[in-house]
Every structure is written in structure tokens, then in C-alpha cells.
Motif scaffolding. Structure first.
Motif, short mmCIF file in Angstrom:
data_model
loop_
_atom_site.label_atom_id
_atom_site.label_comp_id
_atom_site.label_asym_id
_atom_site.label_seq_id
_atom_site.Cartn_x
_atom_site.Cartn_y
_atom_site.Cartn_z
N SER A 202 0.85 -1.18 0.00
CA SER A 202 0.00 0.00 0.00
C SER A 202 0.89 1.23 0.00
O SER A 202 1.63 1.47 0.96
CB SER A 202 -0.91 0.00 1.23
N LEU A 203 0.82 2.01 -1.07
CA LEU A 203 1.64 3.20 -1.16
C LEU A 203 1.33 4.16 -0.02
O LEU A 203 2.24 4.73 0.60
CB LEU A 203 1.41 3.89 -2.51
N LYS A 204 0.06 4.32 0.28
CA LYS A 204 -0.33 5.25 1.33
C LYS A 204 0.23 4.81 2.68
O LYS A 204 0.77 5.63 3.44
CB LYS A 204 -1.86 5.35 1.40
N SER A 205 0.14 3.52 2.98
CA SER A 205 0.68 3.01 4.24
C SER A 205 2.19 3.16 4.29
O SER A 205 2.77 3.53 5.32
CB SER A 205 0.29 1.54 4.43
N GLY A 206 2.84 2.89 3.16
CA GLY A 206 4.29 3.02 3.11
C GLY A 206 4.75 4.44 3.36
O GLY A 206 5.72 4.68 4.10
N VAL B 106 4.96 -0.08 18.01
CA VAL B 106 4.85 1.38 18.17
C VAL B 106 4.41 2.02 16.86
O VAL B 106 3.54 2.89 16.84
CB VAL B 106 6.20 1.96 18.63
N ILE B 107 5.01 1.58 15.76
CA ILE B 107 4.65 2.13 14.45
C ILE B 107 3.20 1.83 14.12
O ILE B 107 2.43 2.70 13.71
CB ILE B 107 5.59 1.55 13.36
N ALA B 108 2.82 0.57 14.29
CA ALA B 108 1.45 0.16 13.95
C ALA B 108 0.42 0.92 14.79
O ALA B 108 -0.60 1.39 14.27
CB ALA B 108 1.31 -1.35 14.15
N ASP B 109 0.68 1.02 16.09
CA ASP B 109 -0.29 1.70 16.96
C ASP B 109 -0.36 3.19 16.65
O ASP B 109 -1.45 3.78 16.63
CB ASP B 109 0.11 1.50 18.43
N ALA B 110 0.78 3.82 16.38
CA ALA B 110 0.79 5.26 16.10
C ALA B 110 0.03 5.57 14.83
O ALA B 110 -0.63 6.62 14.73
CB ALA B 110 2.23 5.75 16.00
N LEU B 111 0.10 4.67 13.84
CA LEU B 111 -0.53 4.92 12.55
C LEU B 111 -1.87 4.21 12.40
O LEU B 111 -2.51 4.29 11.34
CB LEU B 111 0.41 4.46 11.43
N GLU B 112 -2.28 3.51 13.46
CA GLU B 112 -3.55 2.78 13.46
C GLU B 112 -3.62 1.80 12.30
O GLU B 112 -4.62 1.71 11.58
CB GLU B 112 -4.74 3.75 13.42
N LEU B 113 -2.52 1.05 12.13
CA LEU B 113 -2.44 0.02 11.10
C LEU B 113 -2.48 -1.36 11.75
O LEU B 113 -1.91 -1.54 12.84
CB LEU B 113 -1.14 0.14 10.30
N PRO B 114 -3.11 -2.34 11.12
CA PRO B 114 -3.00 -3.71 11.62
C PRO B 114 -1.54 -4.12 11.65
O PRO B 114 -0.78 -3.79 10.73
CB PRO B 114 -3.80 -4.54 10.59
N ARG B 115 -1.13 -4.83 12.67
CA ARG B 115 0.29 -5.16 12.79
C ARG B 115 0.77 -6.05 11.65
O ARG B 115 1.92 -5.94 11.22
CB ARG B 115 0.56 -5.81 14.15
N SER B 116 -0.11 -6.90 11.15
CA SER B 116 0.28 -7.75 10.03
C SER B 116 0.55 -6.91 8.79
O SER B 116 1.52 -7.14 8.05
CB SER B 116 -0.82 -8.79 9.74
N THR B 117 -0.30 -5.92 8.56
CA THR B 117 -0.11 -5.02 7.41
C THR B 117 1.16 -4.20 7.58
O THR B 117 1.95 -4.04 6.65
CB THR B 117 -1.32 -4.08 7.26
N LEU C 21 6.60 -2.81 6.07
CA LEU C 21 7.97 -2.57 6.52
C LEU C 21 8.95 -3.51 5.82
O LEU C 21 10.06 -3.10 5.45
CB LEU C 21 8.06 -2.77 8.04
N GLY C 22 8.54 -4.75 5.62
CA GLY C 22 9.40 -5.71 4.91
C GLY C 22 9.70 -5.24 3.49
O GLY C 22 10.85 -5.36 3.02
N GLU C 23 8.71 -4.69 2.83
CA GLU C 23 8.93 -4.21 1.46
C GLU C 23 9.78 -2.94 1.44
O GLU C 23 10.59 -2.75 0.52
CB GLU C 23 7.58 -3.98 0.78
#
Length: 261
Positions: free
Chosen positions: A2-6, A24-35, A40-42
Motif C-alpha cells: 500500500s503506497l499510502k501506508s508506506g 509502536v509504528i502500527a499503533d501510532a498509525l492505526e495500522l493492523p500489525r500484520s499489514t 515494513l518488509g517491502e
């Protein structure tokens, strides 16, 4: 990916000098941790992010910085502006900065510190100036209509009051008061607005009728009182006019914003 998430992750990590854990990143951005983990891997695969050596989190690589510096080098703006900025810093003994308009933001891109010893005021280069409470932001906003200025500030937001100085405007009415005064003077000035005990003065750099950047000076208010700011504004106006006349030599400043003539 997801370009927006990246892009959100890159923006967040830019404010985390020591990196941040996945949670911390997922919670701050309200993203599912799997996403968040997948994106992040990409980003790691692309070279924009790297894992910390102890595997406890993620941190930006230098790739974005390198890309930005390469772009600035290609525009020629650094070669043209840096001698002017360094001259102002040397003559005033204060921190001189150049910022460039980039769409709906204005970015600090060059600096020279004339105060070699003692207290130094040194905001990070490459960051967008907070429009509502920096002399740089006010100098840009003063060149446009109240309506356009308000729209940009509302898009960026005022930020949290405890992040800035005690005199930072927290309402549109207060902000417009700063801008109207700046237009009358011909330059923007702030006193304990961006930070406590700090003052600054800024002048827009124009190409024709269009503001393409801002030249500013910042330092402790014990040195930058109102009388000295008024004196230094003359120097800044001369430097801004000089850079405006030279801007046709720099590709970045010569190009109008996207969608505008």
C-alpha cells in the motif's frame, strides 16, 4: 504494498531518530500489525528502511536523504543560495536558513550558522516548517490571500500548544493578526512563537509575483530584539531580491508549481 501506508510509515520514522518497534509504528498509525509488518518488509527490501541491529525495531536508511540531496544538487539551488546564506550568517552572527515552497509545504533546505560558539538554535533541515508558528511559514503565508493562507494552515493543523512557544497563535484570528502585521512591515517576525526565548525574522523570495522560497534568521531573543530585527530585515530583503533575480539559473525555482502557469 500500500503506497499510502508506506508513505505514512516513512513520515513517522522520519521523526524517530533512534527507530521504533513494529508495535509502536502500527499503533501510532492505526495500522493492523500484520499489514505494518508486510509494508515494513517491502520498505526494507527497497532500501528505504533497515532493521536495528538487535532486531528490536526499524529505522530509516539514508536513501531518502541521498535522493533528496541528489535532487537539490541537480536543481542548482544549493550552488546559488549557499553563498548568500553564508554571507548573511557571517554578517549577522545568527542562524540563516533558506526554505523552498514544495506544493502545500515549505521545506528548510539550506542553512549557515554565524554563531560558532555559545548557544545554537538549529532546527532540522529537510523538514516542513509549521506554517502557523514559524517566521518561515508566516513569510510565505503573507504573500497570499487570507483565504488561501487559512486553507493551507487548516490542512497542516496548528499542532499541540505545548510543542511551541508561549506566544504561538492557536486560532485563525490570532494567526491572521500576525500575517496582516507582516504584510504592513514587509517581513515576518516572531518572538517566543516557535520556541521559548527565541525570535526570528523572515522574508519571502519571489520570482515575479510568486513566492518560491523564504530566507530567515533565528536566534535568542536577547540578541534578536525588535529593533535589531528591523535592522536585519533590510539585509534579508536585499538577499531575497538577489536570490530572486538569480533564481532563473536554478531549475527548481524556475518551474511553476504543478497545475499553475
Amino acid at each position: 504494498m500500500s503506497l499510502k501506508s508506506g508513505l505514512k510509515i516513512l513520515d513517522f520514522l522520519a521523526s524517530q531518530g533512534e527507530g521504533a518497534a513494529l508495535s509502536v509504528i502500527a499503533d501510532a498509525l492505526e495500522l493492523p500489525r500484520s499489514t505494518c509488518h508486510r509494508v515494513l518488509g517491502e520498505l526494507v527490501d527497497g532500501g528505504y528502511v533497515r532493521q536495528l541491529s538487535d532486531q528490536s525495531g526499524y529505522i530509516l536508511s539514508m536513501r531518502m536523504t541521498s535522493n533528496g540531496l541528489e535532487f537539490l544538487s541537480l536543481t542548482g539551488i544549493a550552488d546559488i543560495a549557499q553563498p548568500i546564506i553564508e554571507r548573511i550568517a557571517a554578517e549577522t552572527g545568527e542562524l540563516a536558513r533558506l526554505s523552498l515552497v514544495d506544493g502545500d509545504a515549505i521545506i528548510w533546505v539550506a542553512k549557515a550558522d554565524g554563531q560558532r560558539t555559545g548557544f545554537r538554535y538549529d532546527p532540522d533541515m529537510g523538514l516542513a516548517a509549521r506554517l502557523s508558528c514559524t517566521s518561515t511559514g508566516h513569510a510565505w503565508l503573507m504573500t497570499m490571500s487570507d483565504e488561501d493562507a487559512v486553507a493551507l494552515v487548516m490542512k497542516q493543523g496548528f499542532g499541540q500548544p505545548n510543542e511551541y512557544g508561549p506566544n504561538a497563535p492557536t486560532s485563525l484570528k490570532a494567526l491572521l493578526g500576525f500575517l496582516h502585521a507582516a504584510r504592513v512591515r514587509g517581513y515576518a517576525m516572531i518572538d517566543e512563537v516557535f520556541a521559548a526565548r527565541m525570535a526570528a525574522v523572515a522574508v519571502p523570495v519571489k520570482r515575479g509575483n510568486r513566492c518560491v522560497g523564504v530566507i530567515s534568521l533565528a536566534g535568542p531573543k536577547t540578541r534578536l530584539n525588535a529593533a535589531r530585527i528591523h535592522t536585519l530585515s533590510v539585509l534579508l530583503c536585499e538577499a531575497a531580491n538577489e536570490l530572486g533575480q538569480l533564481c532563473n539559473m536554478a531549475g527548481y525555482l524556475s518551474r511553476p508549481p504543478l497545475g499553475k502557469a
